[in-house]
Design an enzyme around this catalytic site. Structure first.
Site, PDB file in Angstrom:
ATOM      1  N   GLN A  85      -7.451  10.046  23.081  1.00 16.22           N
ATOM      2  CA  GLN A  85      -6.903   9.179  22.047  1.00 16.22           C
ATOM      3  C   GLN A  85      -7.433   9.543  20.662  1.00 16.22           C
ATOM      4  O   GLN A  85      -8.417  10.261  20.518  1.00 16.22           O
ATOM      5  CB  GLN A  85      -7.248   7.715  22.348  1.00 16.22           C
ATOM      6  CG  GLN A  85      -6.514   7.165  23.563  1.00 16.22           C
ATOM      7  CD  GLN A  85      -6.699   5.666  23.701  1.00 16.22           C
ATOM      8  OE1 GLN A  85      -7.478   5.214  24.518  1.00 16.22           O
ATOM      9  NE2 GLN A  85      -5.977   4.901  22.915  1.00 16.22           N
ATOM     10  N   HIS A  86      -6.745   9.000  19.667  1.00 20.84           N
ATOM     11  CA  HIS A  86      -7.177   8.942  18.264  1.00 20.84           C
ATOM     12  C   HIS A  86      -7.039  10.234  17.476  1.00 20.84           C
ATOM     13  O   HIS A  86      -7.077  10.209  16.248  1.00 20.84           O
ATOM     14  CB  HIS A  86      -8.642   8.493  18.138  1.00 20.84           C
ATOM     15  CG  HIS A  86      -9.014   7.287  18.915  1.00 20.84           C
ATOM     16  ND1 HIS A  86      -8.342   6.086  18.812  1.00 20.84           N
ATOM     17  CD2 HIS A  86     -10.004   7.084  19.820  1.00 20.84           C
ATOM     18  CE1 HIS A  86      -8.905   5.203  19.611  1.00 20.84           C
ATOM     19  NE2 HIS A  86      -9.907   5.784  20.245  1.00 20.84           N
TER      20      HIS A  86
ATOM     21  N   ASP B  33      -5.652   8.383  27.319  1.00 21.86           N
ATOM     22  CA  ASP B  33      -6.316   8.774  28.565  1.00 21.86           C
ATOM     23  C   ASP B  33      -6.823   7.587  29.380  1.00 21.86           C
ATOM     24  O   ASP B  33      -6.719   7.575  30.616  1.00 21.86           O
ATOM     25  CB  ASP B  33      -7.441   9.769  28.296  1.00 21.86           C
ATOM     26  CG  ASP B  33      -8.419   9.322  27.215  1.00 21.86           C
ATOM     27  OD1 ASP B  33      -8.269   8.219  26.660  1.00 21.86           O
ATOM     28  OD2 ASP B  33      -9.346  10.097  26.919  1.00 21.86           O
TER      29      ASP B  33
END
Length: 464
Positions: free
Chosen positions: A70-71, A225
């Site tokens: 992520q991110h 994830d």
């Protein structure tokens, strides 16, 4: 009918091909990713190709979904070319931007109310502010912003144009400019961070299609994830998943969005239409890797050393080896407390490393409980969960029994399960097989270990 699930994690790309109806594993493959906290997305695409080839290709699959770290900030120009290497979740250079953004909106409570999370260096919104301030020429070129799983899904679809970018609720909820409670982008927060409004991916539902591959396979919505892992272990109400990978996470499904003004709990969405309150630490399995390296042993020997003594004799390791995200101490360092002649042994150091990492995750579980997350059992997954020392010491530190599912690629499995859902058009994801095969670990609670850790935790210092 076959489906494929892809897990593009920080360290590697894994591909599993499973039977869509039963979930039986047919074949799999993997490839490594480069190290570092910024990576050219082209490396992910290359690794995906290698992992697909190792898994026997995708020509015979009906559906594919991608779950990924992520991110990560992936910026594209007007021609769809990557503007600069992606800044990953574990890149802490935007810590000052996180602090500034928090104040500019009126404080943590305003951010929690707006998007369910308070800015920390991991969130995409802070990385965009860093880009605007430190690389204005690159910021000016940005025509679209997406996440790693969005970009890979788009590439699998043939990169058909910026307007075709697609994301899902779980991953976009970690950007800092999308609200899980309203299901809408907060474009004003994008303005606040970047100073403009580039193209953003269209947010689709958990079972929706995100396009098709060149071979005609349906592309699922994909996921972050952790949401992918929740799908992979078929998490139920009251289950708290503690995942020990590159990062450490504790998360659970919830029917309601959360908004923690302390910033400890991120109020994410899940990949099934509900919510996934989550606590993430920067330091997890690599704490064990680093300790093994210092001691000159492998992980198996590290585990044996940790279990060779009943306690650390007061030796405490605060495992903030890369700064920390939870608590929000991006410039902190690791620290060893209670070192005496009698605790200056490899066994004491090994056990202190395991306990320190687990105490950090126990704090994460406590934070979930504090925002009203129902907790009935803890499931331990991830590479670090394969350590015998981690399995045996975890219930003592957590103060409750711990269930360890059989080893598996849970994130990739979750993506495959989502792909099967998208292909079937059913109202819910398929249930694959009987309940997870798990091993239960129990131990007497050791509150003194948590107390000693808490006393040392706040004494850590920052890098000069």
């Amino acid at each position: 009918m076959l489906v494929a699930g892809i897990d593009s994690s920080t360290q590697s790309c894994k591909v599993v091909v499973r039977d869509a109806e039963t979930g039986a594993l047919v074949r799999e493959g993997r490839a490594s990713h480069p190290t570092g906290t910024e990576v050219d997305p082209a490396a992910w695409w290359t690794a995906l190709g290698e992992a697909v080839e190792a898994a026997g290709g995708l020509d015979d699959v009906a559906g594919v979904s991608v779950a990924a770290q992520q991110h990560g900030m992936v910026c594209l120009d007007a021609d769809g070319e990557v503007v600069r290497p992606a800044l990953l979740w574990n890149d802490t250079r935007s810590a000052a931007a996180a602090t500034a953004l928090t104040g500019e909106l009126g404080g943590p409570q305003e951010w929690a109310r707006a998007v369910g999370s308070v800015p920390v260096a991991a969130l995409t919104v802070t990385k965009l502010r860093w880009l605007a301030e430190h690389e204005p020429d690159n910021a000016a070129r940005v025509a679209a912003v997406c996440l790693p799983h969005d970009w890979l899904t788009w590439k699998l679809a043939g990169a058909p144009g910026l307007e075709a970018l697609v994301t899902d609720r779980s991953d976009v909820s970690g950007t800092g400019y999308w609200s899980p409670s309203t299901g809408e982008y907060r474009l004003d927060l994008l303005d606040l961070a970047l100073g403009k409004r580039p193209v953003l991916p269209r947010v689709v539902g958990p079972a929706d299609h995100a396009g098709t591959t060149a071979g005609g396979a349906v592309l699922g919505a994909g996921a972050g994830d952790n949401a992918g892992a929740a799908l992979g272990v078929q998490v139920g109400p009251g289950d708290v998943i503690v995942s020990i990978g590159t990062s450490g996470t504790a998360f659970a499904r919830s029917p309601h969005p959360s908004a923690d003004v302390s910033g400890l709990v991120s109020g994410f969405a899940d990949a099934e239409g509900t919510f996934l309150p989550l606590v993430c630490t920067l330091n997890a399995s690599r704490v064990l890797d680093a300790t093994a390296r210092v001691l000159g042993v492998d992980l198996a020997e590290l585990s044996r050393l940790a279990l060779s003594i009943p306690d650390t004799g007061g030796l405490v390791l605060v495992p903030y080896l890369e700064g920390e995200r939870t608590p929000n101490k991006p410039d902190s360092t690791g620290a060893l407390h209670g070192l005496r002649l009698d605790t200056a042994t490899p066994a004491h150091f090994a056990r202190a490393a395991v306990e320190g990492m687990l105490c950090s995750l126990a704090d994460a579980i406590d934070a979930l409980a504090a925002v009203g997350t129902p907790i009935s059992r803890v499931l331990l997954i991830g590479g670090g969960a394969q350590s015998p020392a981690v399995r045996e010491i975890a219930p003592a530190v957590f103060g409750c029994p711990v269930l360890v599912p059989a080893p598996g690629e849970y994130v990739a499995d979750g993506a495959a399960r989502q792909a099967a859902w998208a292909v079937s058009g059913a109202e819910a994801p398929p249930h694959w097989g009987e309940a997870l095969s798990t091993t239960s670990y129990e131990a007497d609670s050791t509150p003194a270990v948590r107390a000693a850790y808490a006393a040392a935790r706040d004494l850590t210092v920052s890098r000069s």
